[in-house]
Design a protein around this motif. Structure first.
Motif, PDB file in Angstrom:
ATOM      1  N   ILE A  11       0.802  -0.980  -0.078  1.00 57.46           N
ATOM      2  CA  ILE A  11      -0.634   0.139  -0.436  1.00 57.46           C
ATOM      3  C   ILE A  11       1.010   1.553  -0.256  1.00 57.46           C
ATOM      4  CG2 ILE A  11      -0.490   0.191   2.303  1.00 57.46           C
ATOM      5  CD1 ILE A  11      -3.219   0.772   1.635  1.00 57.46           C
ATOM      6  N   GLY A  12       1.665   1.374   0.581  1.00 58.39           N
ATOM      7  CA  GLY A  12       2.647   2.609   0.814  1.00 58.39           C
ATOM      8  C   GLY A  12       3.466   2.787  -0.536  1.00 58.39           C
ATOM      9  N   ASP A  13       3.704   1.965  -1.271  1.00 59.84           N
ATOM     10  CA  ASP A  13       4.317   2.338  -2.884  1.00 59.84           C
ATOM     11  C   ASP A  13       2.761   2.509  -3.503  1.00 59.84           C
ATOM     12  OD1 ASP A  13       3.626  -0.516  -2.612  1.00 59.84           O
ATOM     13  OD2 ASP A  13       4.929  -1.034  -4.570  1.00 59.84           O
ATOM     14  N   GLU A  14       1.589   2.241  -3.474  1.00 59.62           N
ATOM     15  CA  GLU A  14       0.707   2.119  -4.227  1.00 59.62           C
ATOM     16  C   GLU A  14       0.170   4.349  -4.143  1.00 59.62           C
ATOM     17  OE1 GLU A  14      -1.921  -0.782  -3.881  1.00 59.62           O
ATOM     18  OE2 GLU A  14      -0.616  -1.880  -4.687  1.00 59.62           O
ATOM     19  N   ILE A  15       0.190   4.163  -2.390  1.00 60.65           N
ATOM     20  CA  ILE A  15      -0.054   5.597  -2.685  1.00 60.65           C
ATOM     21  C   ILE A  15       0.697   6.767  -3.107  1.00 60.65           C
ATOM     22  CG2 ILE A  15      -0.305   7.063  -0.164  1.00 60.65           C
ATOM     23  CD1 ILE A  15      -1.393   4.823   1.173  1.00 60.65           C
ATOM     24  N   LEU A  16       2.327   6.623  -2.722  1.00 58.25           N
ATOM     25  CA  LEU A  16       3.422   7.622  -3.647  1.00 58.25           C
ATOM     26  C   LEU A  16       2.728   7.444  -5.020  1.00 58.25           C
ATOM     27  CD1 LEU A  16       5.963   9.223  -3.124  1.00 58.25           C
ATOM     28  CD2 LEU A  16       7.471   7.150  -3.589  1.00 58.25           C
ATOM     29  N   ARG A  17       2.672   6.637  -5.310  1.00 57.46           N
ATOM     30  CA  ARG A  17       2.640   6.270  -6.964  1.00 57.46           C
ATOM     31  C   ARG A  17       1.555   7.158  -7.271  1.00 57.46           C
ATOM     32  NH1 ARG A  17       2.010   1.682  -8.258  1.00 57.46           N
ATOM     33  NH2 ARG A  17       3.571   1.442  -7.602  1.00 57.46           N
ATOM     34  N   ASN A  18       0.369   6.875  -6.474  1.00 55.28           N
ATOM     35  CA  ASN A  18      -0.747   7.554  -6.892  1.00 55.28           C
ATOM     36  C   ASN A  18      -0.530   9.552  -6.722  1.00 55.28           C
ATOM     37  OD1 ASN A  18      -2.144   5.338  -8.111  1.00 55.28           O
ATOM     38  ND2 ASN A  18      -2.809   4.862  -5.863  1.00 55.28           N
ATOM     39  N   VAL A  19      -0.263   9.596  -5.637  1.00 64.12           N
ATOM     40  CA  VAL A  19       0.123  10.988  -5.072  1.00 64.12           C
ATOM     41  C   VAL A  19       1.212  11.929  -6.232  1.00 64.12           C
ATOM     42  CG1 VAL A  19       0.651  12.357  -3.496  1.00 64.12           C
ATOM     43  CG2 VAL A  19      -0.444  10.494  -2.835  1.00 64.12           C
ATOM     44  N   VAL A  20       2.066  10.902  -6.548  1.00 62.13           N
ATOM     45  CA  VAL A  20       3.154  11.909  -7.865  1.00 62.13           C
ATOM     46  C   VAL A  20       2.138  12.198  -8.828  1.00 62.13           C
ATOM     47  CG1 VAL A  20       4.939  11.454  -8.742  1.00 62.13           C
ATOM     48  CG2 VAL A  20       4.981  11.352  -6.192  1.00 62.13           C
ATOM     49  N   ASN A  21       1.513  10.622  -9.082  1.00 59.58           N
ATOM     50  CA  ASN A  21       1.106  10.781 -10.725  1.00 59.58           C
ATOM     51  C   ASN A  21      -0.292  12.006 -10.708  1.00 59.58           C
ATOM     52  OD1 ASN A  21       3.022   8.770 -11.715  1.00 59.58           O
ATOM     53  ND2 ASN A  21       1.086   7.573 -11.366  1.00 59.58           N
ATOM     54  N   GLU A  22      -0.406  11.879  -9.580  1.00 61.85           N
ATOM     55  CA  GLU A  22      -1.399  13.169  -9.276  1.00 61.85           C
ATOM     56  C   GLU A  22      -1.376  13.809  -9.332  1.00 61.85           C
ATOM     57  OE1 GLU A  22      -5.094  14.440  -6.443  1.00 61.85           O
ATOM     58  OE2 GLU A  22      -4.979  12.249  -6.517  1.00 61.85           O
ATOM     59  N   LEU A  23      -0.660  15.188  -8.868  1.00 62.93           N
ATOM     60  CA  LEU A  23       0.290  15.991  -8.793  1.00 62.93           C
ATOM     61  C   LEU A  23       1.013  16.641  -9.966  1.00 62.93           C
ATOM     62  CD1 LEU A  23       2.564  15.942  -5.499  1.00 62.93           C
ATOM     63  CD2 LEU A  23       0.132  17.300  -6.064  1.00 62.93           C
ATOM     64  N   LEU A  24       1.661  15.439 -10.789  1.00 70.41           N
ATOM     65  CA  LEU A  24       2.065  15.697 -11.817  1.00 70.41           C
ATOM     66  C   LEU A  24       0.827  15.747 -13.078  1.00 70.41           C
ATOM     67  CD1 LEU A  24       4.653  12.893 -11.748  1.00 70.41           C
ATOM     68  CD2 LEU A  24       5.228  15.747 -12.163  1.00 70.41           C
ATOM     69  N   ALA A  25      -0.373  15.048 -13.216  1.00 67.19           N
ATOM     70  CA  ALA A  25      -1.250  14.826 -13.926  1.00 67.19           C
ATOM     71  C   ALA A  25      -1.518  16.948 -14.116  1.00 67.19           C
ATOM     72  CB  ALA A  25      -2.551  14.055 -13.346  1.00 67.19           C
ATOM     73  N   GLU A  26      -1.597  17.097 -12.544  1.00 66.95           N
ATOM     74  CA  GLU A  26      -1.909  19.201 -12.237  1.00 66.95           C
ATOM     75  C   GLU A  26      -1.322  19.384 -12.362  1.00 66.95           C
ATOM     76  OE1 GLU A  26      -3.022  18.921  -7.753  1.00 66.95           O
ATOM     77  OE2 GLU A  26      -4.919  17.457  -8.189  1.00 66.95           O
ATOM     78  N   ASP A  27      -0.461  19.243 -12.867  1.00 66.26           N
ATOM     79  CA  ASP A  27       0.790  20.240 -13.554  1.00 66.26           C
ATOM     80  C   ASP A  27       1.578  20.970 -12.495  1.00 66.26           C
ATOM     81  OD1 ASP A  27       1.738  21.117 -16.037  1.00 66.26           O
ATOM     82  OD2 ASP A  27       1.720  23.006 -15.789  1.00 66.26           O
ATOM     83  N   TRP A  28       2.036  20.372 -11.623  1.00 65.30           N
ATOM     84  CA  TRP A  28       3.027  20.962 -10.424  1.00 65.30           C
ATOM     85  C   TRP A  28       4.552  19.879 -11.022  1.00 65.30           C
ATOM     86  CZ3 TRP A  28       2.637  24.268  -6.840  1.00 65.30           C
ATOM     87  CH2 TRP A  28       0.438  24.197  -6.656  1.00 65.30           C
ATOM     88  N   LYS A  29       5.268  21.135 -10.895  1.00 70.29           N
ATOM     89  CA  LYS A  29       6.492  20.552 -11.643  1.00 70.29           C
ATOM     90  C   LYS A  29       7.164  21.092 -10.666  1.00 70.29           C
ATOM     91  CE  LYS A  29       5.631  20.961 -15.842  1.00 70.29           C
ATOM     92  NZ  LYS A  29       5.478  19.752 -16.439  1.00 70.29           N
ATOM     93  N   LYS A  30       7.358  21.380  -8.838  1.00 65.65           N
ATOM     94  CA  LYS A  30       8.242  21.169  -7.526  1.00 65.65           C
ATOM     95  C   LYS A  30       7.738  20.954  -6.855  1.00 65.65           C
ATOM     96  CE  LYS A  30       9.552  25.793  -9.464  1.00 65.65           C
ATOM     97  NZ  LYS A  30       9.621  27.247 -10.336  1.00 65.65           N
ATOM     98  N   ILE A  31       8.658  19.186  -6.765  1.00 62.92           N
ATOM     99  CA  ILE A  31       6.931  18.506  -5.632  1.00 62.92           C
ATOM    100  C   ILE A  31       8.327  17.801  -4.481  1.00 62.92           C
ATOM    101  CG2 ILE A  31       6.305  15.852  -5.353  1.00 62.92           C
ATOM    102  CD1 ILE A  31       5.197  16.123  -8.144  1.00 62.92           C
ATOM    103  N   LEU A  32       8.065  18.128  -3.082  1.00 66.01           N
ATOM    104  CA  LEU A  32       8.782  18.167  -2.428  1.00 66.01           C
ATOM    105  C   LEU A  32       8.451  16.805  -1.190  1.00 66.01           C
ATOM    106  CD1 LEU A  32      11.416  18.837  -0.307  1.00 66.01           C
ATOM    107  CD2 LEU A  32      10.051  20.949   0.189  1.00 66.01           C
ATOM    108  N   LEU A  33       9.101  15.358  -1.660  1.00 66.31           N
ATOM    109  CA  LEU A  33       8.548  14.743  -0.885  1.00 66.31           C
ATOM    110  C   LEU A  33       9.358  15.081   0.929  1.00 66.31           C
ATOM    111  CD1 LEU A  33       9.122  11.931  -3.455  1.00 66.31           C
ATOM    112  CD2 LEU A  33       6.763  13.052  -2.652  1.00 66.31           C
ATOM    113  N   ASN A  34       7.899  14.921   1.929  1.00 62.76           N
ATOM    114  CA  ASN A  34       9.040  14.630   3.320  1.00 62.76           C
ATOM    115  C   ASN A  34       8.803  13.956   4.179  1.00 62.76           C
ATOM    116  OD1 ASN A  34       9.372  15.731   5.897  1.00 62.76           O
ATOM    117  ND2 ASN A  34       8.049  16.745   6.690  1.00 62.76           N
ATOM    118  N   LEU A  35       9.703  12.761   4.706  1.00 67.59           N
ATOM    119  CA  LEU A  35       9.893  11.657   4.850  1.00 67.59           C
ATOM    120  C   LEU A  35      10.016  11.347   6.294  1.00 67.59           C
ATOM    121  CD1 LEU A  35      12.182   9.657   1.491  1.00 67.59           C
ATOM    122  CD2 LEU A  35       9.236  10.569   2.428  1.00 67.59           C
ATOM    123  N   SER A  36      10.043  12.302   7.082  1.00 71.87           N
ATOM    124  CA  SER A  36      10.598  12.358   8.238  1.00 71.87           C
ATOM    125  C   SER A  36       9.543  11.315   8.985  1.00 71.87           C
ATOM    126  CB  SER A  36      10.899  14.117   8.683  1.00 71.87           C
ATOM    127  OG  SER A  36       8.914  14.456   8.520  1.00 71.87           O
TER     128      SER A  36
END
Length: 114
Positions: A24-49
């Motif tokens: 589930i964790g990898d699928e959530i990451l994939r879905n979130v990143v793909n959704e942000l890219l589809a919304e044309d976000w060009k600057k994505i910062l993943l906070n893994l703290s």
């Protein structure tokens, strides 16, 4: 895996907590990143703290997200690696692929300066 998305100027910050593992964790990451890219976000910062564990599937999805973002002309950077995640990326010789920051303000500024 729990994800919250927030914005800071032109940068979208993805706060992740929990286990970035296969299933589930990898699928959530994939879905979130793909959704942000589809919304044309060009600057994505993943906070893994808040990521408490990572496995090969989670690492694979981080790399795949980086490649997908790069292919679409976006930048993906990482914020606040804990020691466990840093070690896993280091052992896999993948750490040099990522721009990693320990300070959110510096990470956001790195996007705006580019």
């Amino acid at each position: 895996m729990h994800v919250e998305v927030r914005k800071n100027e032109e940068v979208v910050i993805v706060d992740m907590t929990g286990r970035l593992v296969g299933g589930i964790g990898d699928e959530i990451l994939r879905n979130v990143v793909n959704e942000l890219l589809a919304e044309d976000w060009k600057k994505i910062l993943l906070n893994l703290s808040g990521v408490t564990a990572i496995d090969s599937a989670g690492i694979g999805e981080l790399v795949a997200s980086l490649k997908t973002a790069s292919h679409l002309g976006a930048s993906l950077r990482i914020l606040n690696l804990n020691e466990r995640v840093r070690t896993a990326l280091h052992l896999g010789r993948l750490l040099p692929l990522f721009e990693v920051y320990g300070d959110e303000k510096a990470a956001v500024q790195s996007f705006l300066a580019a």
